[in-house]
Scaffold this motif. Structure first.
Motif, PDB file in Angstrom:
ATOM      1  N   ARG A   1      82.310  41.717 -21.779  1.00 46.86           N
ATOM      2  CA  ARG A   1      82.770  42.722 -22.396  1.00 46.86           C
ATOM      3  C   ARG A   1      83.498  44.012 -21.850  1.00 46.86           C
ATOM      4  O   ARG A   1      83.040  44.505 -20.788  1.00 46.86           O
ATOM      5  CB  ARG A   1      81.508  43.505 -23.135  1.00 46.86           C
ATOM      6  CG  ARG A   1      81.960  44.567 -24.235  1.00 46.86           C
ATOM      7  CD  ARG A   1      80.479  44.918 -24.738  1.00 46.86           C
ATOM      8  NE  ARG A   1      79.677  45.485 -24.139  1.00 46.86           N
ATOM      9  CZ  ARG A   1      78.695  45.172 -23.732  1.00 46.86           C
ATOM     10  NH1 ARG A   1      78.219  44.001 -23.910  1.00 46.86           N
ATOM     11  NH2 ARG A   1      77.766  45.856 -22.897  1.00 46.86           N
TER      12      ARG A   1
ATOM     13  N   GLY B   1      85.102  47.571 -25.694  1.00 44.42           N
ATOM     14  CA  GLY B   1      84.182  46.850 -26.729  1.00 44.42           C
ATOM     15  C   GLY B   1      84.891  45.483 -26.876  1.00 44.42           C
ATOM     16  O   GLY B   1      84.090  44.627 -27.510  1.00 44.42           O
TER      17      GLY B   1
ATOM     18  N   THR C   1      85.428  41.843 -26.428  1.00 44.94           N
ATOM     19  CA  THR C   1      84.764  40.807 -25.796  1.00 44.94           C
ATOM     20  C   THR C   1      85.162  39.503 -25.688  1.00 44.94           C
ATOM     21  O   THR C   1      85.869  39.089 -26.817  1.00 44.94           O
ATOM     22  CB  THR C   1      83.125  40.554 -26.461  1.00 44.94           C
ATOM     23  OG1 THR C   1      82.457  41.821 -26.592  1.00 44.94           O
ATOM     24  CG2 THR C   1      82.271  39.789 -25.779  1.00 44.94           C
TER      25      THR C   1
ATOM     26  N   ILE D   1      86.156  36.506 -28.481  1.00 46.64           N
ATOM     27  CA  ILE D   1      84.677  36.016 -28.596  1.00 46.64           C
ATOM     28  C   ILE D   1      84.945  35.609 -30.108  1.00 46.64           C
ATOM     29  O   ILE D   1      84.245  34.470 -30.526  1.00 46.64           O
ATOM     30  CB  ILE D   1      84.058  37.077 -28.620  1.00 46.64           C
ATOM     31  CG1 ILE D   1      82.477  36.446 -28.498  1.00 46.64           C
ATOM     32  CG2 ILE D   1      83.942  38.044 -29.730  1.00 46.64           C
ATOM     33  CD1 ILE D   1      82.252  35.770 -27.483  1.00 46.64           C
ATOM     34  N   SER D   2      85.773  35.977 -31.057  1.00 45.66           N
ATOM     35  CA  SER D   2      85.805  35.610 -32.459  1.00 45.66           C
ATOM     36  C   SER D   2      86.326  34.019 -32.447  1.00 45.66           C
ATOM     37  O   SER D   2      86.322  33.470 -33.589  1.00 45.66           O
ATOM     38  CB  SER D   2      86.825  36.549 -33.156  1.00 45.66           C
ATOM     39  OG  SER D   2      88.148  36.344 -32.694  1.00 45.66           O
TER      40      SER D   2
ATOM     41  N   PRO E   1      79.289  43.418 -18.676  1.00 48.34           N
ATOM     42  CA  PRO E   1      80.245  44.442 -18.625  1.00 48.34           C
ATOM     43  C   PRO E   1      81.106  44.475 -17.588  1.00 48.34           C
ATOM     44  O   PRO E   1      80.749  44.570 -16.501  1.00 48.34           O
ATOM     45  CB  PRO E   1      79.385  45.950 -18.635  1.00 48.34           C
ATOM     46  CG  PRO E   1      78.019  45.619 -19.026  1.00 48.34           C
ATOM     47  CD  PRO E   1      77.825  43.941 -18.855  1.00 48.34           C
TER      48      PRO E   1
ATOM     49  N   ALA F   1      76.383  39.819 -22.915  1.00 46.42           N
ATOM     50  CA  ALA F   1      77.866  39.973 -22.255  1.00 46.42           C
ATOM     51  C   ALA F   1      77.549  40.795 -21.227  1.00 46.42           C
ATOM     52  O   ALA F   1      76.885  41.693 -21.025  1.00 46.42           O
ATOM     53  CB  ALA F   1      78.769  40.722 -23.459  1.00 46.42           C
TER      54      ALA F   1
ATOM     55  N   GLN G   1      76.730  35.971 -30.449  1.00 44.51           N
ATOM     56  CA  GLN G   1      76.471  37.186 -31.328  1.00 44.51           C
ATOM     57  C   GLN G   1      75.420  38.123 -30.620  1.00 44.51           C
ATOM     58  O   GLN G   1      75.357  39.196 -31.323  1.00 44.51           O
ATOM     59  CB  GLN G   1      75.873  36.801 -32.740  1.00 44.51           C
ATOM     60  CG  GLN G   1      76.723  35.748 -33.400  1.00 44.51           C
ATOM     61  CD  GLN G   1      78.281  36.179 -33.731  1.00 44.51           C
ATOM     62  OE1 GLN G   1      78.393  37.464 -33.976  1.00 44.51           O
ATOM     63  NE2 GLN G   1      79.165  35.308 -33.481  1.00 44.51           N
ATOM     64  N   ASP G   2      75.041  37.703 -29.525  1.00 48.17           N
ATOM     65  CA  ASP G   2      73.985  38.644 -28.931  1.00 48.17           C
ATOM     66  C   ASP G   2      74.711  39.635 -27.933  1.00 48.17           C
ATOM     67  O   ASP G   2      75.321  39.126 -26.954  1.00 48.17           O
ATOM     68  CB  ASP G   2      72.983  37.795 -28.019  1.00 48.17           C
ATOM     69  CG  ASP G   2      71.878  38.676 -27.198  1.00 48.17           C
ATOM     70  OD1 ASP G   2      71.969  39.871 -27.701  1.00 48.17           O
ATOM     71  OD2 ASP G   2      71.100  38.106 -26.421  1.00 48.17           O
ATOM     72  N   PRO G   3      74.750  40.774 -28.293  1.00 51.94           N
ATOM     73  CA  PRO G   3      75.484  41.975 -27.331  1.00 51.94           C
ATOM     74  C   PRO G   3      74.901  41.860 -25.785  1.00 51.94           C
ATOM     75  O   PRO G   3      75.593  42.368 -24.903  1.00 51.94           O
ATOM     76  CB  PRO G   3      75.390  43.435 -28.189  1.00 51.94           C
ATOM     77  CG  PRO G   3      74.876  42.918 -29.380  1.00 51.94           C
ATOM     78  CD  PRO G   3      74.272  41.430 -29.429  1.00 51.94           C
ATOM     79  N   SER G   4      73.509  41.903 -25.755  1.00 51.04           N
ATOM     80  CA  SER G   4      73.089  41.747 -24.297  1.00 51.04           C
ATOM     81  C   SER G   4      73.500  40.625 -23.687  1.00 51.04           C
ATOM     82  O   SER G   4      73.271  40.765 -22.381  1.00 51.04           O
ATOM     83  CB  SER G   4      71.540  41.930 -24.614  1.00 51.04           C
ATOM     84  OG  SER G   4      71.023  40.514 -25.036  1.00 51.04           O
TER      85      SER G   4
END
Length: 458
Positions: free
Chosen positions: A366, A370, A372, A402-403, A424, A422, A417-420
Motif C-alpha cells: 500500500r 492509499g 494498493t 489490487i482491483s 506500507p 498490505a 480485501q484485508d487492509p492489514s
C-alpha cells in the motif's frame, strides 16, 4: 468512470491537425458550443465522446486517462519538492497542470534533468581542479530517462512494430537464422568473455552477426530477431526515432536499441497469441515462458507492452533493479510510480528476491496515497556458465492495481480485501510522507516542508 476534464489536451490535438472547432464538432456529431465547453473544461469528456475523438483524431482514447497522467503528476511533484526555498504545490494544482498542459509538465522534467546534469558536470570539474588533475572533459549526458519517457508517452506500446512482427511467418530460431541468411547475413558465435558488454555485434561491412556463445537458444533467437528488425524495418524504426524528437545522438541510439528489442519481443511473443495465452493461464509467467521459449524477464517485459486499443491486457508495472537499488528498467501501464530523486523503498518485495533465488515472491503493498498493488518478484541472472564466470544479477518485479489482482494466478490464497495484509511502502525516502516508517534512510523533504509551513503559520 470518473469525469474527465482535459480540455486543453483536446484543444492541442485539434490544433495539431489544423482543424477548427466547427470542423471537429461536425466530425464528432456535436454542436460547436458543446465542443467549446469541453475545451474550456466546462463539460467533461464522456466515454462515447472519447471513443469518437479516438476514431476521428486517430489517437488512443487512453491519452485522456487519469492513469496516463498519474505518473507524470508524481514526477513533477518530485521535481518541485526537490527545489529549495519554494512554496509547496498542491496536488490539485499539479493535476490541473498535467491534465491540461502535459507538454509544460514534461518541459519541467526536462529542465530539472538538465539542471541535474549541469550540477554533476560542475561537481566533476570541481573535483578535478581540487586534485590538480587535467580536465578530462565533461560527463556524457545520460539518455536512458529520455528514451524511457518516450516509451511511457507511447504507453510502452509500439503498434507499428507489433503489426510488423505479427507478419513473420515463422519465429523459430532456425527460421530467423535462415531469414537473415537470405539477406546475406552470416550468424556466428563468439566467446562469452564479452557478454557483459556485447550480447550481439553486427559487422555491416562483412554482413556478419556475432552472438555470444554464453547465451542459450532463446536468448540467441531474441538477438537475431532484434537484428532482423533493424534490417527489415530500418525505415520504420528511423521514422519512430525521428518522431520521438530526442535531444542527443546517445538518446537516439538508445531509442533505436529499445525499438529493435521491442520488435524482438513482439516477434517471439506475437501480440494476439501471447495475450490469449496470458488470459488462459491467468498470467502465469513461468508457463508463458515455457510456452513461448523465452525467459522470465522477457515475459514480464512483454506483459508491460500489451496496450493495443480494443485488445489490451492486464495493466501492469514492470521494473528491474540490482542489489544496490539501481533501476535499470521501468515501464508502467498503470498509475504506479517510484520517485526519480529519492531511490526506491527497502520494504518493497523486489529486494527480498535476491535472498531467495529461483522463487516467485508475492506482496500486497500500500502506497502513502492509499493505492494498493499486488507485486510479484523474482531473482534473475544472465551471463556465461562456469566457475568464477562474470554474470549479471537482477531482481525483476511485476505489479498491478489490487482491483485487477484477481486476474493473476499469484493472487490465489491471498485475502485481497484485508487492509492489514498490505505492507506500507513508499515512493522513496526523499519524497515519502510516512512519518512512522521503521526503515527510513534519511528525512523526507515533504515532511520537513510541512513542519516549516506549520511554524510559519500565525
Amino acid at each position: 468512470m470518473s469525469k474527465v476534464f482535459m480540455g486543453a489536451r483536446l484543444q492541442r490535438l485539434r490544433e495539431e491537425r489544423k482543424m477548427t472547432q466547427a470542423a471537429l464538432a461536425k466530425a464528432l456529431d456535436i454542436s460547436p458550443s458543446y465542443l467549446n465547453q469541453m475545451e474550456r473544461n466546462q463539460r467533461p469528456l464522456t466515454v462515447p465522446i472519447l471513443l469518437r475523438i479516438g476514431s476521428v483524431l486517430e489517437v488512443n482514447p487512453q491519452i485522456f486517462s487519469e492513469h496516463d497522467s498519474a505518473s507524470l503528476v508524481a514526477d513533477v511533484r518530485d521535481v518541485l519538492s526537490d527545489l529549495p526555498g519554494t512554496e509547496p504545490t498542491s496536488l490539485a494544482e499539479l493535476k490541473m497542470l498535467v491534465e491540461n498542459m502535459p507538454g509544460v509538465a514534461r518541459a519541467i522534467l526536462q529542465l530539472q534533468r538538465r539542471y541535474r546534469m549541469t550540477a554533476e558536470r560542475a561537481e566533476s570539474l570541481e573535483a578535478q581542479f581540487d586534485s590538480n588533475e587535467a580536465n578530462q572533459g565533461s560527463l556524457p549526458p545520460s539518455a536512458d530517462e529520455e528514451v524511457r519517457d518516450y516509451l511511457n508517452r507511447r504507453q510502452n506500446y509500439i503498434g507499428e512494430l507489433d503489426d510488423a512482427a505479427e507478419s513473420l511467418p515463422d519465429n523459430s530460431a532456425s527460421a530467423l537464422r535462415h531469414r537473415l541468411q537470405l539477406r546475406g547475413v552470416t550468424v556466428l558465435t563468439a566467446p562469452g568473455e564479452d557478454v557483459l558488454t556485447h550480447k550481439r555485434r553486427y559487422d555491416a561491412q562483412q554482413q556478419v552477426l556475432w552472438l555470444s556463445d554464453s547465451m542459450n537458444a532463446s536468448q540467441q533467437a531474441f538477438q537475431m530477431a532484434a537484428q532482423l528488425g533493424l534490417l527489415e524495418h530500418a525505415g520504420l524504426i528511423d521514422t519512430l526515432v525521428t518522431q520521438a524528437a530526442l535531444s542527443s545522438d546517445a538518446a537516439r541510439a538508445g531509442a533505436r536499441l529499445a525499438l529493435s528489442n521491442y520488435y524482438a519481443g513482439a516477434a517471439l511473443m506475437p501480440y494476439g497469441a501471447f495475450l490469449q495465452a496470458a488470459e488462459t493461464h491467468a498470467y502465469d509467467i513461468e508457463r508463458l515462458a515455457h510456452q513461448f521459449g523465452v525467459g522470465f524477464e522477457a515475459v514480464c517485459h512483454r506483459l508491460s507492452t500489451m496496450q493495443r486499443p480494443g485488445q489490451s491486457g492486464l495493466p501492469v508495472f514492470f521494473v528491474r533493479v540490482d542489489r544496490a537499488g539501481n533501476v535499470s528498467k521501468r515501464q508502467s501501464a498503470t498509475a504506479f510510480h517510484f520517485s526519480r530523486v529519492g531511490g526506491t523503498c527497502p520494504l518493497w518485495i523486489v529486494y527480498e528476491a535476491f535472498s531467495q533465488p529461483g522463487r516467485v515472491l508475492r506482496q500486497i503493498a500500500r502506497m502513502p496515497d492509499g493505492g494498493t498493488h499486488l507485486w510479484i518478484a523474482r531473482h534473475v541472472s544472465t551471463g556465461p556458465s562456469g566457475f568464477n564466470a562474470p554474470s549479471k544479477s537482477f531482481a525483476v518485479a511485476l505489479g498491478c492495481d489490487i482491483s485487477q489482482a484477481h486476474r493473476l494466478v499469484y493472487a490465489r490464497g491471498l485475502d485481497l480485501q484485508d487492509p492489514s495484509a498490505a505492507t506500507p511502502i513508499g515512493t522513496g525516502c526523499k519524497v515519502c510522507d510516512r512519518s512512522d516508517c521503521p526503515q527510513r534512510a534519511f528525512p523526507s523533504i515533504l515532511l520537513s516542508r510541512e513542519r516549516q509551513g506549520s511554524r510559519s503559520t500565525p
